[in-house]
Design a protein around this motif. Structure first.
Motif, PDB file in Angstrom:
ATOM      1  N   ALA A 303      -7.973 -13.041   3.404  1.00 57.98           N
ATOM      2  CA  ALA A 303      -6.814 -12.264   3.839  1.00 57.98           C
ATOM      3  C   ALA A 303      -5.595 -12.576   2.980  1.00 57.98           C
ATOM      4  CB  ALA A 303      -6.521 -12.554   5.307  1.00 57.98           C
ATOM      5  N   CYS A 304      -5.368 -13.836   2.669  1.00 54.01           N
ATOM      6  CA  CYS A 304      -4.203 -14.229   1.866  1.00 54.01           C
ATOM      7  C   CYS A 304      -4.337 -13.728   0.429  1.00 54.01           C
ATOM      8  CB  CYS A 304      -4.032 -15.741   1.901  1.00 54.01           C
ATOM      9  SG  CYS A 304      -2.529 -16.326   1.081  1.00 54.01           S
ATOM     10  N   ASP A 305      -5.541 -13.835  -0.130  1.00 55.12           N
ATOM     11  CA  ASP A 305      -5.745 -13.358  -1.497  1.00 55.12           C
ATOM     12  C   ASP A 305      -5.481 -11.862  -1.611  1.00 55.12           C
ATOM     13  OD1 ASP A 305      -6.370 -15.854  -2.422  1.00 55.12           O
ATOM     14  OD2 ASP A 305      -8.542 -15.555  -2.450  1.00 55.12           O
ATOM     15  N   GLU A 306      -5.858 -11.114  -0.577  1.00 56.68           N
ATOM     16  CA  GLU A 306      -5.609  -9.680  -0.586  1.00 56.68           C
ATOM     17  C   GLU A 306      -4.109  -9.388  -0.600  1.00 56.68           C
ATOM     18  OE1 GLU A 306      -6.889  -5.648   1.943  1.00 56.68           O
ATOM     19  OE2 GLU A 306      -7.403  -7.661   2.691  1.00 56.68           O
ATOM     20  N   ILE A 307      -3.330 -10.148   0.165  1.00 60.71           N
ATOM     21  CA  ILE A 307      -1.880  -9.976   0.178  1.00 60.71           C
ATOM     22  C   ILE A 307      -1.278 -10.383  -1.161  1.00 60.71           C
ATOM     23  CG2 ILE A 307       0.263 -10.728   1.260  1.00 60.71           C
ATOM     24  CD1 ILE A 307      -1.415  -8.858   2.987  1.00 60.71           C
ATOM     25  N   MET A 308      -1.766 -11.487  -1.724  1.00 62.16           N
ATOM     26  CA  MET A 308      -1.264 -11.928  -3.023  1.00 62.16           C
ATOM     27  C   MET A 308      -1.523 -10.874  -4.099  1.00 62.16           C
ATOM     28  SD  MET A 308       0.165 -14.932  -2.603  1.00 62.16           S
ATOM     29  CE  MET A 308       0.765 -14.232  -1.049  1.00 62.16           C
ATOM     30  N   ASP A 309      -2.670 -10.213  -4.040  1.00 60.63           N
ATOM     31  CA  ASP A 309      -2.968  -9.148  -5.005  1.00 60.63           C
ATOM     32  C   ASP A 309      -1.986  -7.991  -4.858  1.00 60.63           C
ATOM     33  OD1 ASP A 309      -5.079 -10.635  -5.950  1.00 60.63           O
ATOM     34  OD2 ASP A 309      -6.608  -9.547  -4.810  1.00 60.63           O
ATOM     35  N   LYS A 310      -1.678  -7.642  -3.627  1.00 59.71           N
ATOM     36  CA  LYS A 310      -0.748  -6.535  -3.391  1.00 59.71           C
ATOM     37  C   LYS A 310       0.650  -6.869  -3.872  1.00 59.71           C
ATOM     38  CE  LYS A 310      -3.195  -4.586   0.611  1.00 59.71           C
ATOM     39  NZ  LYS A 310      -3.114  -4.303   2.067  1.00 59.71           N
ATOM     40  N   MET A 311       1.034  -8.129  -3.716  1.00 63.38           N
ATOM     41  CA  MET A 311       2.375  -8.541  -4.118  1.00 63.38           C
ATOM     42  C   MET A 311       2.462  -8.878  -5.609  1.00 63.38           C
ATOM     43  SD  MET A 311       4.166  -8.272  -1.398  1.00 63.38           S
ATOM     44  CE  MET A 311       5.674  -9.078  -1.932  1.00 63.38           C
ATOM     45  N   GLY A 312       1.324  -8.996  -6.273  1.00 65.12           N
ATOM     46  CA  GLY A 312       1.311  -9.363  -7.679  1.00 65.12           C
ATOM     47  C   GLY A 312       1.477 -10.849  -7.908  1.00 65.12           C
ATOM     48  N   TYR A 313       1.161 -11.682  -6.891  1.00 66.95           N
ATOM     49  CA  TYR A 313       1.267 -13.133  -7.011  1.00 66.95           C
ATOM     50  C   TYR A 313      -0.111 -13.712  -7.338  1.00 66.95           C
ATOM     51  CZ  TYR A 313       5.606 -12.370  -4.336  1.00 66.95           C
ATOM     52  OH  TYR A 313       6.821 -11.928  -3.900  1.00 66.95           O
ATOM     53  N   PRO A 314      -0.173 -14.919  -7.873  1.00 69.51           N
ATOM     54  CA  PRO A 314      -1.479 -15.549  -8.126  1.00 69.51           C
ATOM     55  C   PRO A 314      -2.208 -15.843  -6.815  1.00 69.51           C
ATOM     56  CG  PRO A 314       0.269 -16.648  -9.345  1.00 69.51           C
ATOM     57  CD  PRO A 314       0.946 -15.730  -8.382  1.00 69.51           C
ATOM     58  N   ARG A 315      -3.511 -15.741  -6.856  1.00 69.71           N
ATOM     59  CA  ARG A 315      -4.321 -16.102  -5.686  1.00 69.71           C
ATOM     60  C   ARG A 315      -4.314 -17.612  -5.484  1.00 69.71           C
ATOM     61  NH1 ARG A 315      -9.882 -12.695  -5.006  1.00 69.71           N
ATOM     62  NH2 ARG A 315      -8.955 -10.603  -4.771  1.00 69.71           N
ATOM     63  N   GLY A 316      -4.774 -18.033  -4.310  1.00 68.82           N
ATOM     64  CA  GLY A 316      -4.944 -19.461  -4.064  1.00 68.82           C
ATOM     65  C   GLY A 316      -3.855 -20.102  -3.248  1.00 68.82           C
ATOM     66  N   LEU A 317      -2.981 -19.317  -2.637  1.00 74.60           N
ATOM     67  CA  LEU A 317      -1.979 -19.920  -1.750  1.00 74.60           C
ATOM     68  C   LEU A 317      -2.677 -20.625  -0.590  1.00 74.60           C
ATOM     69  CD1 LEU A 317       0.959 -20.364  -0.939  1.00 74.60           C
ATOM     70  CD2 LEU A 317       0.909 -18.132   0.213  1.00 74.60           C
ATOM     71  N   VAL A 318      -3.720 -19.986  -0.076  1.00 75.54           N
ATOM     72  CA  VAL A 318      -4.649 -20.624   0.859  1.00 75.54           C
ATOM     73  C   VAL A 318      -5.989 -20.677   0.143  1.00 75.54           C
ATOM     74  CG1 VAL A 318      -5.764 -20.516   3.108  1.00 75.54           C
ATOM     75  CG2 VAL A 318      -3.402 -19.716   2.854  1.00 75.54           C
ATOM     76  N   ARG A 319      -6.577 -21.856   0.064  1.00 72.48           N
ATOM     77  CA  ARG A 319      -7.796 -21.981  -0.739  1.00 72.48           C
ATOM     78  C   ARG A 319      -8.610 -23.191  -0.284  1.00 72.48           C
ATOM     79  NH1 ARG A 319      -3.498 -23.868  -3.891  1.00 72.48           N
ATOM     80  NH2 ARG A 319      -3.743 -26.007  -4.735  1.00 72.48           N
ATOM     81  N   TYR A 320      -9.843 -23.230  -0.761  1.00 74.56           N
ATOM     82  CA  TYR A 320     -10.643 -24.445  -0.640  1.00 74.56           C
ATOM     83  C   TYR A 320     -10.097 -25.454  -1.645  1.00 74.56           C
ATOM     84  CZ  TYR A 320     -14.356 -22.525   2.320  1.00 74.56           C
ATOM     85  OH  TYR A 320     -15.067 -21.998   3.365  1.00 74.56           O
ATOM     86  N   THR A 321      -9.761 -26.620  -1.185  1.00 73.85           N
ATOM     87  CA  THR A 321      -9.207 -27.633  -2.064  1.00 73.85           C
ATOM     88  C   THR A 321      -9.464 -29.012  -1.474  1.00 73.85           C
ATOM     89  OG1 THR A 321      -7.198 -28.339  -3.232  1.00 73.85           O
ATOM     90  CG2 THR A 321      -6.929 -27.593  -0.955  1.00 73.85           C
TER      91      THR A 321
END
Length: 474
Positions: A303-321
């Motif tokens: 869900a977060c990656d989809e929002i990041m794509d729409k906003m033009g931001y890098p993915r990974g704000l929420v991620r496996y880490t």
């Protein structure tokens, strides 16, 4: 050092106001939003494979019978080409211990992947969420409908949802009972109302249990009933793979328009859209930090990656880490605890496979006749002992076995030396063993009974017993 944030539930000091927490909170219905993404596709694939295996494997046939059948009345457990008996219960215990170590290894390495991708509770929960969505609509539609009056459309949609839930629960119960009662007989008996009492009981029980757990309880099972959520944290370390929100990158949260200089306003990448919350099946906010309720399903990442794509931001704000990775340090894959679990797991797996591959599908025992120690024939010239041989054919084919007895020179078997034992049969075979009195060297001598399959030298077994007679004259 930068660390993964966690919820602080430490009690307040005595001079501060104390906040109390209920051990059980009344459940609030979680409306899960539909979304797309890599981890959803991965989880859907694993769920489909597991559901297919569960519903299809009971229909497989193997040499004229059901391939996987746990025949409790006959105390036989058939798994493809192998048949196990209650005497093989130690193998089951061994297998469960191996699976526990596999779970420990996976948890130390990658967190709660079992919960997110393989746990039956959540496989069926996602199945039920899908049924809920196709009958009542997506999240916002369901919320408006539940808050609104009982219109004919609402009643129709609710009826369709619960009917589909009950249908899935009934199919689950039939598939499960089909592993204990042959499913090709179970379904015709069900349609003709010719079921036994225990079949009726378990079909009803699993229908209600599936409907209740996956339809109504859902995340409550994980939060309050499953022990794994409680002890899995002791296996986590700073190199364990978990889902986390990058607080340094995301804060300060705030709404903004696309293509604006949000950093000049002191904002981070998180637009505070709550998309990660709306898709979470347990209803938590991953931005609050690491929580034991999290089942690591990856829904918030998609869900977060989809929002990041729409906003033009890098993915990974929420991620496996990992905690080390989040703080800028190198993640250590090879670490003592992980190596220890892996070594113990592999040793047990190799030993289990060795024992299983060298398992002899034959049980053999010899019991002496308790009526008399021995009898003397032909005016005392011959000593005779009577035994009952128990021969269990644990294979799925009939066998012929040759019986032999050794241990004293001149010992002879006064019975047919070859016996037929049907598949799965436990044969009680009485035999008489005789010995000339002048060959008897002791009043109590050890002897050895053995059986061997006529068509396979590898299938053999032996057992010790005693041959009794009068004390020899010196």
């Amino acid at each position: 050092m930068k660390q993964i944030p966690v919820k602080d539930v430490t009690p307040k000091k005595s001079n501060e106001s104390v906040q109390t927490y209920d051990l059980y909170a009344k459940r609030e219905h979680i409306y899960v939003k539909y979304y797309r993404g890599f981890f959803k596709n991965l989880r859907s694939l694993s769920g489909f494979v597991l559901l297919f295996m569960f519903f299809a494997f009971s229909w497989l046939q193997w040499e004229g019978r059901q391939a996987i059948l746990f025949d409790l009345p006959n105390r036989q457990f058939h798994i493809f080409g192998m048949t196990f008996w209650p005497q093989d219960f130690m193998l089951l215990s061994w297998l469960l211990i191996i699976l526990a170590f596999v779970l420990f290894f996976v948890t130390v390495f990658a967190g709660r992947l079992w919960c997110g991708y393989s746990c039956p509770q959540f496989v069926w929960t996602w199945f039920y969420i899908w049924a809920e969505r196709i009958t009542e609509g997506d999240r916002n539609q369901r919320m408006r409908q539940d808050k609104g009056p009982n219109t004919p459309e609402k009643i129709l949609r609710k009826t369709a949802k619960h009917s589909l839930w009950i249908l899935i629960a009934a199919a689950t119960a039939i598939a499960f009972v089909g592993y204990f009662s042959p499913i090709r007989e179970l379904i015709p008996n069900l349609l003709s109302f010719n079921l036994g009492p225990w079949e009726i009981w378990w079909l009803g029980f699993f229908t209600v249990a599936t409907y209740g757990n996956a339809g109504w309880l859902r995340e409550q099972v994980c939060i309050y009933m499953c022990p794994y959520a409680r002890f899995q944290s002791v296996m986590f370390d700073q190199d364990t793979l978990i889902i986390s929100y990058d607080e340094a990158r995301g804060e300060k949260r705030g709404k903004r328009k696309k293509d604006t200089d949000y950093k000049a306003e002191g904002l981070g990448d998180c637009i505070d859209c709550h998309a990660c919350v709306h898709v979470c099946p347990v209803g938590i906010d991953i931005r609050d930090g690491l929580q034991y309720e999290c089942v690591a399903c990856g829904a918030c990442i998609d869900a977060c990656d989809e929002i990041m794509d729409k906003m033009g931001y890098p993915r990974g704000l929420v991620r496996y880490t990992t905690e080390h990775s989040l703080s800028g340090n190198k993640t250590k894959i090879m670490r003592p605890r992980l190596i220890g679990y892996f070594a113990a797991m592999m040793i047990m797996i190799f030993a289990f496979v060795y024992v299983l591959s060298n398992r002899i599908p034959l049980e053999f025992d010899a019991l002496r006749d308790r009526g008399e120690l021995y009898s003397q024939l032909e005016q005392g010239r011959i000593i005779q002992n009577v035994y009952t041989l128990k021969i269990a054919n644990k294979e799925q084919v009939d066998r012929q076995y040759r019986i032999n007895v050794t241990g004293i020179e001149g010992l002879r078997l006064i019975n047919e030396a070859v016996v037929n034992v049907r598949s799965g049969e436990l044969l009680d075979y009485p035999v008489r063993v005789q010995l000339d009195t002048n060959l008897l060297t002791s009043a109590n001598s050890p002897i050895l009974f053995s059986v061997e399959a006529l068509d396979s030298e590898q299938i053999r077994a032996s057992t010790e017993s005693r041959f009794m007679g009068p004390a020899p004259r010196r």
